[in-house]
Design an enzyme around this catalytic site. Structure first.
Site, PDB file in Angstrom:
ATOM      1  N   ASP A  18       0.851  -1.176   0.000  1.00  0.00           N
ATOM      2  CA  ASP A  18       0.000   0.000   0.000  1.00  0.00           C
ATOM      3  C   ASP A  18       0.891   1.230   0.000  1.00  0.00           C
ATOM      4  OD1 ASP A  18      -2.169   1.560   0.161  1.00  0.00           O
ATOM      5  OD2 ASP A  18      -2.803   0.923   2.166  1.00  0.00           O
ATOM      6  N   TYR A  23      -0.709  10.204  -3.613  1.00  0.00           N
ATOM      7  CA  TYR A  23      -0.741  11.419  -4.428  1.00  0.00           C
ATOM      8  C   TYR A  23       0.214  12.477  -3.877  1.00  0.00           C
ATOM      9  CZ  TYR A  23      -5.017   9.691  -6.736  1.00  0.00           C
ATOM     10  OH  TYR A  23      -5.940   8.970  -7.444  1.00  0.00           O
ATOM     11  N   ARG A  60      -1.104  14.847   8.904  1.00  0.00           N
ATOM     12  CA  ARG A  60      -2.039  14.096   9.744  1.00  0.00           C
ATOM     13  C   ARG A  60      -1.707  14.304  11.209  1.00  0.00           C
ATOM     14  NH1 ARG A  60      -3.187   8.395   6.427  1.00  0.00           N
ATOM     15  NH2 ARG A  60      -2.759   9.340   4.396  1.00  0.00           N
ATOM     16  N   GLU A 121      -2.278   0.349  -4.856  1.00  0.00           N
ATOM     17  CA  GLU A 121      -2.241  -0.882  -4.055  1.00  0.00           C
ATOM     18  C   GLU A 121      -1.954  -2.080  -4.932  1.00  0.00           C
ATOM     19  OE1 GLU A 121      -5.495  -1.608  -0.948  1.00  0.00           O
ATOM     20  OE2 GLU A 121      -6.273  -0.110  -2.359  1.00  0.00           O
TER      21      GLU A 121
END
Length: 699
Positions: A18, A23, A60, A121
């Site tokens: 993954d 992006y 994040r 993925e």
DNA sequence: ACGGGTAGTACT
DNA sequence: TAGTACTAC
């Protein structure tokens, strides 16, 4: 019982890879100064700072989340760098991300079977590589490990306080008393960490991975430690992992099915499922889904890694939210043209790079009707055979839209008749191309076969006419195939289709100023012959076990091997009475083994040169009048004579739209040959013994 | 109607 | 087959 059966089959090593905030990484590679900073990729800066579609891990940590608007993100994290998705033709252009994804795939596909699951993925079946390693260079005997493997997370591995994590991992990797399956997983961990390092080296992208004995667990694991880490799921830790895992975390259970499990059965974790018998689950959710649920509760998943590196369809779409809704045919046509241009471009890339052609064009839309309480209704999707070339795709897409609009308006209460102008608004449009098949490669495509088959082609002027007449069986019964260039479903549904098309889209394809003529006159009037029965959206919330349509989910019965078998049989069967081009293809087809499994980049041997320029030149020939004539004149499809394309007949420059130029009988045969083979009856859904029949996939 | 634009699968 | 529904990232 299924348990025992599956357990013995699951000495596999499956990895899920993954990409981390993919992006963002692509943009950071483009602009290295963004590396290490809180960053996000957004699209459409207009409304509240655009929509966030990828967020870096630094961002994040600042509290920025996906599905925030750009403004909110700035609020949460003032230093955040927002990068816009590239725009082309007035819409988001994801090509750079697709291409970057391909780079990754080409690194990962070297070891074992590789399935491109999405743009970022990949699944890998590393069973064979792991078995080989276990025999030749078992971790047990390894002195040194790469640092990267030692950073693996091993579920269930207990690290005592003060002990060295890497040392514990090293010991786990080398354990001589491990089960055979876990030894294989240890090999898998080594292989995957090598692959991830290779990806980083070749592409500059980091990724995370999960290594387990099936796809489901590998996927779960890859998400557990991000970014840039990998997680191994030993067999012994499966039970504990699933026991407390919220059911919504499982793939396929994130939506309505998961919700109904919670509501209907009070199931909150995967472990909660264990208390239900297979029969009980089947009663509620159908045979296939029931069995599938029963299996995943036990960590069982027979899903195979498909050897597929390329997408199965291409689509281009755009939404027109709220006030931007399209209210005129002109604006719809404008956007359809943009979408079709992009689609065409991608189709030609696919043809050029992978020697594949798509066979079906589909239009999807969403729309509302003003003055309607149920404002947002389903706009029916429509499809037709796909013809290559921007112009043709644009034409067909518009026709499909008009057919959809007619259904949309017609099948609903049409009391709103006074409102002449804008009774509808389109809030989303998309066109997609599917049923993609490989064309025989290794030579010069379709044209080569025409040429090769008929010696005259080596001379100056191999008339396609001759080819066709020679090849067509003299049966007159082909008339039903005589759809010419008109999408056949439309023909069936709308007998007046030709006129409709003529009046709306066919004035002069060359004249860019003909937009204004494409009002849907007749459409609204004619809608009166449509069924007035207001078929409501069928919301399927109701009694428990019919809540959802039964799903196969393909976990229980994987059919692809059978498909492959069926294909061969069918190909052989096709060599029956008909003598035509099909035979030539078939001979070739049988001689080569599934092209689809071949690598993306093995295209050197084939030289199809297709340029968009020559295509558009080609387009200019086919006027609508001819198409209409074709349609009306029964089967007398005139194969174009003396066109430059044919008279100069350069087999290297031929394009697949020639299929459309062929007489219908040949078209039909050709398409039959291309058509994906049907599933053998053996593999019908619901037969829980299906997989006993599955031959081993050996690719 | 702002989680967009794509993609895949299954079912009828 | 065409069309719908659901799911996911």
């Amino acid at each position: 019982m299924p348990v025992a059966r599956r357990e013995t089959c699951d000495a596999r090593v499956i990895a899920h890879v993954d990409m981390d905030c993919f992006y963002v990484q692509v943009e950071q590679r483009k602009q290295p100064n963004l590396r290490g900073l809180p960053a996000a990729v957004i699209q459409y800066n207009s409304y509240k700072g655009g929509a966030l579609i990828a967020v870096s891990y630094e961002a994040r940590r600042c509290g920025v989340k996906r599905s925030m608007r750009g403004d909110e993100a700035k609020e949460a994290c003032p230093q955040i760098e927002l990068v816009q998705v590239p725009v082309a033709r007035g819409k988001a252009d994801l090509n750079s991300y697709r291409n970057a994804g391909s780079e990754v795939v080409s690194v990962l596909s070297h070891k074992g079977r590789c399935e491109r699951a999405s743009i970022d993925e990949v699944y890998l079946d590393l069973t064979h590589a792991a078995e080989t390693m276990l025999v030749e260079t078992s971790p047990e005997s390894m002195q040194d490990f790469e640092e990267e493997v030692l950073k693996s997370h091993v579920l269930g591995l207990e690290i005592e306080d003060g002990s060295d994590t890497k040392e514990e991992v090293r010991k786990w990797l080398c354990r001589s008393d491990a089960s055979y399956q876990d030894k294989l997983l240890a090999c898998g961990a080594v292989i995957v960490s090598d692959l991830r390092m290779q990806v980083l080296k070749d592409t500059e992208f980091t990724c995370s991975a999960g290594i387990a004995h099936n796809k489901m667990l590998a996927k779960l694991a890859s998400a557990m430690n991000k970014p840039a880490q990998q997680t191994v799921v030993p067999h012994s830790s499966v039970e504990g992992l699933l026991a407390s895992l919220p059911i919504k975390k499982m793939k396929h259970l994130g939506g309505k099915l998961g919700s109904s499990l919670q509501c209907d059965l009070g199931v909150n974790t995967v472990g909660d499922l264990l208390q239900f018998s297979e029969e009980k689950l089947q009663q509620w959710y159908g045979i296939n889904t029931g069995t599938w649920l029963w299996n995943i509760a036990r960590g069982i998943s027979g899903e195979e890694v498909e050897g597929r590196l390329l997408p199965k369809s291409h689509g281009s779409g755009k939404t027109f939210p709220g006030p931007q809704a399209l209210k005129t045919i002109d604006s719809v046509q404008h956007w359809l043209n943009q979408l079709c241009e992009e689609l065409n471009e991608r189709l030609y890339s696919d043809l050029d790079q992978n020697k594949r052609i798509a066979q079906t064009l589909t239009l999807h839309g969403r729309a509302y009707k003003t003055g309607d309480s149920d404002s947002l209704r389903k706009f029916p999707s429509k499809s037709c055979p796909l013809r290559y070339g921007t112009r043709k795709i644009q034409e067909d897409a518009l026709i499909l839209f008009q057919a959809g609009l007619r259904d949309f308006l017609g099948s609903y209460s049409f009391k709103v008749h006074g409102n002449e102008n804008s009774i509808w608004g389109v809030t989303s449009l998309s066109v997609s191309a599917s049923k993609i098949v490989s064309i025989p490669s290794g030579t010069h495509s379709i044209a080569k076969y025409f040429g090769g088959q008929f010696p005259s082609s080596s001379t100056s002027n191999p008339s396609i006419d001759i080819v066709i007449h020679d090849a067509v069986p003299s049966s007159p019964s082909g008339s039903e195939n005589c759809t010419g260039m008109v999408p056949y479903d439309l023909q069936l549904q709308y007998p007046d289709y030709a006129e409709m098309k003529h009046s709306n889209a066919c004035l002069d394809p060359q004249d860019p100023s003909n937009h204004s003529t494409t009002k849907v006159e007749g459409l609204t009037e004619e809608s009166s012959f449509m069924s007035p029965s207001g078929s409501e959206d069928r919301v399927t919330h109701g009694e428990p076990h019919r809540v959802l349509p039964e799903k196969d989910l393909s976990h229980v019965s994987n059919l692809s091997s059978l498909k492959a078998v069926g294909k061969k049989k069918r190909a052989g069967k096709m060599l029956h009475e008909n003598c035509s081009i099909i035979n030539i293809f078939n001979n070739y087809h049988n001689s080569r083994s599934s092209l689809e499994q071949k690598n993306v980049s093995n295209a050197h041997d084939v030289k199809i040169s297709l340029s968009l320029e020559s295509q558009s030149a080609d387009d200019s020939y086919s006027t609508c009048n001819e198409e209409i004539d074709t349609n009306k004149g029964g089967c007398s499809v005139g194969v174009p004579q003396g066109r430059e394309t044919w008279s100069s007949y350069n087999i290297d420059e031929i394009d697949p739209s020639i299929i459309d130029e062929l007489p219908p009988e040949i078209q039909e045969e050709f398409r039959t040959w291309l058509r994906p083979q049907k599933r053998p009856n053996v593999a019908k859904r619901g037969s829980s013994i299906t997989h006993y029949f599955l031959p081993d996939k050996s690719r």
